[in-house]
Design a protein around this motif. Structure first.
Motif, PDB file in Angstrom:
ATOM      1  N   LEU A  79       0.850  -1.185   0.000  1.00  0.00           N
ATOM      2  CA  LEU A  79       0.000   0.000   0.000  1.00  0.00           C
ATOM      3  C   LEU A  79       0.888   1.237   0.000  1.00  0.00           C
ATOM      4  N   VAL A  80       0.555   2.194  -0.869  1.00  0.00           N
ATOM      5  CA  VAL A  80       1.294   3.446  -0.938  1.00  0.00           C
ATOM      6  C   VAL A  80       0.289   4.581  -0.735  1.00  0.00           C
ATOM      7  N   LEU A  81       0.568   5.433   0.238  1.00  0.00           N
ATOM      8  CA  LEU A  81      -0.273   6.596   0.518  1.00  0.00           C
ATOM      9  C   LEU A  81       0.487   7.851   0.125  1.00  0.00           C
ATOM     10  N   ILE A  82      -0.181   8.749  -0.604  1.00  0.00           N
ATOM     11  CA  ILE A  82       0.446   9.990  -1.063  1.00  0.00           C
ATOM     12  C   ILE A  82      -0.514  11.131  -0.726  1.00  0.00           C
ATOM     13  N   PHE A  83      -0.044  12.067   0.104  1.00  0.00           N
ATOM     14  CA  PHE A  83      -0.910  13.184   0.480  1.00  0.00           C
ATOM     15  C   PHE A  83      -0.096  14.329   1.087  1.00  0.00           C
ATOM     16  N   PRO A  84      -0.649  15.540   1.036  1.00  0.00           N
ATOM     17  CA  PRO A  84      -0.003  16.666   1.704  1.00  0.00           C
ATOM     18  C   PRO A  84      -0.408  16.708   3.178  1.00  0.00           C
ATOM     19  N   ILE A  85       0.437  17.305   3.986  1.00  0.00           N
ATOM     20  CA  ILE A  85       0.069  17.582   5.375  1.00  0.00           C
ATOM     21  C   ILE A  85      -0.566  18.974   5.379  1.00  0.00           C
ATOM     22  N   TRP A  86      -1.840  19.027   5.719  1.00  0.00           N
ATOM     23  CA  TRP A  86      -2.585  20.279   5.810  1.00  0.00           C
ATOM     24  C   TRP A  86      -3.081  20.415   7.242  1.00  0.00           C
ATOM     25  N   TRP A  87      -2.818  21.547   7.850  1.00  0.00           N
ATOM     26  CA  TRP A  87      -3.244  21.779   9.233  1.00  0.00           C
ATOM     27  C   TRP A  87      -2.824  20.615  10.130  1.00  0.00           C
ATOM     28  N   TYR A  88      -1.597  20.180   9.945  1.00  0.00           N
ATOM     29  CA  TYR A  88      -0.965  19.154  10.792  1.00  0.00           C
ATOM     30  C   TYR A  88      -1.594  17.773  10.677  1.00  0.00           C
ATOM     31  N   SER A  89      -2.252  17.491   9.563  1.00  0.00           N
ATOM     32  CA  SER A  89      -2.889  16.197   9.384  1.00  0.00           C
ATOM     33  C   SER A  89      -3.076  15.935   7.890  1.00  0.00           C
ATOM     34  N   SER A  90      -3.708  14.823   7.582  1.00  0.00           N
ATOM     35  CA  SER A  90      -4.012  14.507   6.187  1.00  0.00           C
ATOM     36  C   SER A  90      -5.249  15.288   5.750  1.00  0.00           C
ATOM     37  N   PRO A  91      -5.465  15.408   4.442  1.00  0.00           N
ATOM     38  CA  PRO A  91      -6.726  15.968   3.964  1.00  0.00           C
ATOM     39  C   PRO A  91      -7.902  15.092   4.420  1.00  0.00           C
ATOM     40  N   ALA A  92      -9.077  15.673   4.436  1.00  0.00           N
ATOM     41  CA  ALA A  92     -10.273  15.001   4.961  1.00  0.00           C
ATOM     42  C   ALA A  92     -10.597  13.699   4.233  1.00  0.00           C
ATOM     43  N   SER A  93     -10.336  13.644   2.937  1.00  0.00           N
ATOM     44  CA  SER A  93     -10.704  12.438   2.184  1.00  0.00           C
ATOM     45  C   SER A  93      -9.956  11.204   2.673  1.00  0.00           C
ATOM     46  N   LEU A  94      -8.669  11.361   3.014  1.00  0.00           N
ATOM     47  CA  LEU A  94      -7.914  10.208   3.502  1.00  0.00           C
ATOM     48  C   LEU A  94      -8.405   9.786   4.883  1.00  0.00           C
ATOM     49  N   LYS A  95      -8.679  10.743   5.744  1.00  0.00           N
ATOM     50  CA  LYS A  95      -9.215  10.405   7.066  1.00  0.00           C
ATOM     51  C   LYS A  95     -10.564   9.705   6.911  1.00  0.00           C
ATOM     52  N   GLY A  96     -11.415  10.204   6.030  1.00  0.00           N
ATOM     53  CA  GLY A  96     -12.706   9.559   5.772  1.00  0.00           C
ATOM     54  C   GLY A  96     -12.543   8.168   5.185  1.00  0.00           C
ATOM     55  N   PHE A  97     -11.522   7.985   4.336  1.00  0.00           N
ATOM     56  CA  PHE A  97     -11.231   6.664   3.780  1.00  0.00           C
ATOM     57  C   PHE A  97     -10.932   5.685   4.915  1.00  0.00           C
ATOM     58  N   LEU A  98     -10.068   6.091   5.832  1.00  0.00           N
ATOM     59  CA  LEU A  98      -9.737   5.230   6.970  1.00  0.00           C
ATOM     60  C   LEU A  98     -10.992   4.910   7.779  1.00  0.00           C
ATOM     61  N   ASP A  99     -11.806   5.927   8.040  1.00  0.00           N
ATOM     62  CA  ASP A  99     -13.021   5.737   8.851  1.00  0.00           C
ATOM     63  C   ASP A  99     -14.039   4.824   8.172  1.00  0.00           C
ATOM     64  N   LYS A 100     -14.247   5.008   6.882  1.00  0.00           N
ATOM     65  CA  LYS A 100     -15.342   4.325   6.198  1.00  0.00           C
ATOM     66  C   LYS A 100     -14.956   2.985   5.572  1.00  0.00           C
ATOM     67  N   VAL A 101     -13.674   2.806   5.227  1.00  0.00           N
ATOM     68  CA  VAL A 101     -13.265   1.592   4.523  1.00  0.00           C
ATOM     69  C   VAL A 101     -12.678   0.551   5.472  1.00  0.00           C
ATOM     70  N   LEU A 102     -11.970   0.978   6.467  1.00  0.00           N
ATOM     71  CA  LEU A 102     -11.323   0.036   7.379  1.00  0.00           C
ATOM     72  C   LEU A 102     -12.314  -0.401   8.454  1.00  0.00           C
ATOM     73  N   LEU A 103     -13.278  -1.195   8.021  1.00  0.00           N
ATOM     74  CA  LEU A 103     -14.407  -1.582   8.857  1.00  0.00           C
ATOM     75  C   LEU A 103     -14.117  -2.801   9.723  1.00  0.00           C
ATOM     76  N   ASN A 104     -14.858  -2.862  10.828  1.00  0.00           N
ATOM     77  CA  ASN A 104     -14.886  -4.047  11.662  1.00  0.00           C
ATOM     78  C   ASN A 104     -15.358  -5.223  10.800  1.00  0.00           C
ATOM     79  N   GLU A 105     -14.717  -6.343  10.937  1.00  0.00           N
ATOM     80  CA  GLU A 105     -14.972  -7.571  10.190  1.00  0.00           C
ATOM     81  C   GLU A 105     -14.432  -7.526   8.762  1.00  0.00           C
ATOM     82  N   PHE A 106     -13.786  -6.424   8.379  1.00  0.00           N
ATOM     83  CA  PHE A 106     -13.051  -6.358   7.113  1.00  0.00           C
ATOM     84  C   PHE A 106     -11.573  -6.109   7.400  1.00  0.00           C
ATOM     85  N   ALA A 107     -11.262  -5.005   8.042  1.00  0.00           N
ATOM     86  CA  ALA A 107      -9.882  -4.653   8.341  1.00  0.00           C
ATOM     87  C   ALA A 107      -9.442  -5.168   9.710  1.00  0.00           C
ATOM     88  N   PHE A 108     -10.401  -5.352  10.593  1.00  0.00           N
ATOM     89  CA  PHE A 108     -10.110  -5.815  11.947  1.00  0.00           C
ATOM     90  C   PHE A 108     -11.352  -6.475  12.507  1.00  0.00           C
TER      91      PHE A 108
END
Length: 188
Positions: A79-108
């Motif tokens: 897995l390769v992640l490419i993103f800018p650091i904005w306001w000391y974090s990732s852009p919202a889309s990457l954070k939302g990706f982690l929240d919505k895709v890395l689901l219980n019973e799929f990622a953990f």
């Protein structure tokens, strides 16, 4: 072995897209299998709706794009992640990706006795950029953000995580930018 590249930057002319393009060029030269998730091009909505949250703990998904991303991650060995650091974090889309895709019973799996990882991705390479200097980010956030993202990825079974940050981007000459781009593929 399938490499999945995830980019989160809305502007195609960005340096982050330059990193993506150099990685693709190297993968194609080496005839390696890869797939790209471009969160902005895909129109990915990072906001978790009340309806999505209602089915989240059951590992259910309402967004067909999330199902597609889950399918791609099942095939991923790198897995390769490419993103800018904005306001000391990732852009919202990457954070939302982690929240919505890395689901219980799929990622953990969390049955109440702690998180059990379910994804088996052999390596993760993170490329980040910022206009702020790397030293300044280290003082303000990057260590904590790096720790948070690394811990999240490790919790779901991802291993061999390396992070490559290029700070002070706005102060670099075109020659310095190009010199960096010529080295990105080596970091995979």
């Amino acid at each position: 072995m399938t490499t999945t590249l995830i980019i989160d930057h809305p502007w195609k002319g960005s340096f982050n897209h330059g990193v993506l393009n150099h990685l693709i060029e190297g993968l194609e030269q080496d005839q390696k299998i890869y797939q790209v998730i471009d969160l902005n091009k895909d129109g990915f909505d990072p906001v978790m709706t009340a309806e999505e949250l209602a089915v989240y703990q059951r590992g259910s998904v309402l967004d067909p794009l999330v199902l597609h991303y889950m399918s791609l991650l099942r095939e991923t060995t790198q897995l390769v992640l490419i993103f800018p650091i904005w306001w000391y974090s990732s852009p919202a889309s990457l954070k939302g990706f982690l929240d919505k895709v890395l689901l219980n019973e799929f990622a953990f799996f969390d049955g109440g006795n702690g998180i059990q990882p379910l994804l088996a991705i052999d390596s993760v390479v993170v490329f980040t950029t910022s206009d702020q200097s790397t030293e300044s980010l280290d003082q303000h956030c990057t260590r904590s953000y790096k720790h948070q993202l690394t811990t999240t990825l490790e919790d779901i079974g991802l291993r061999n995580i390396s992070w490559h940050h290029l700070g002070s981007l706005k102060n670099l000459s075109e020659e310095e930018r190009q010199a960096y781009l010529t080295t990105v593929y080596e970091k995979l």
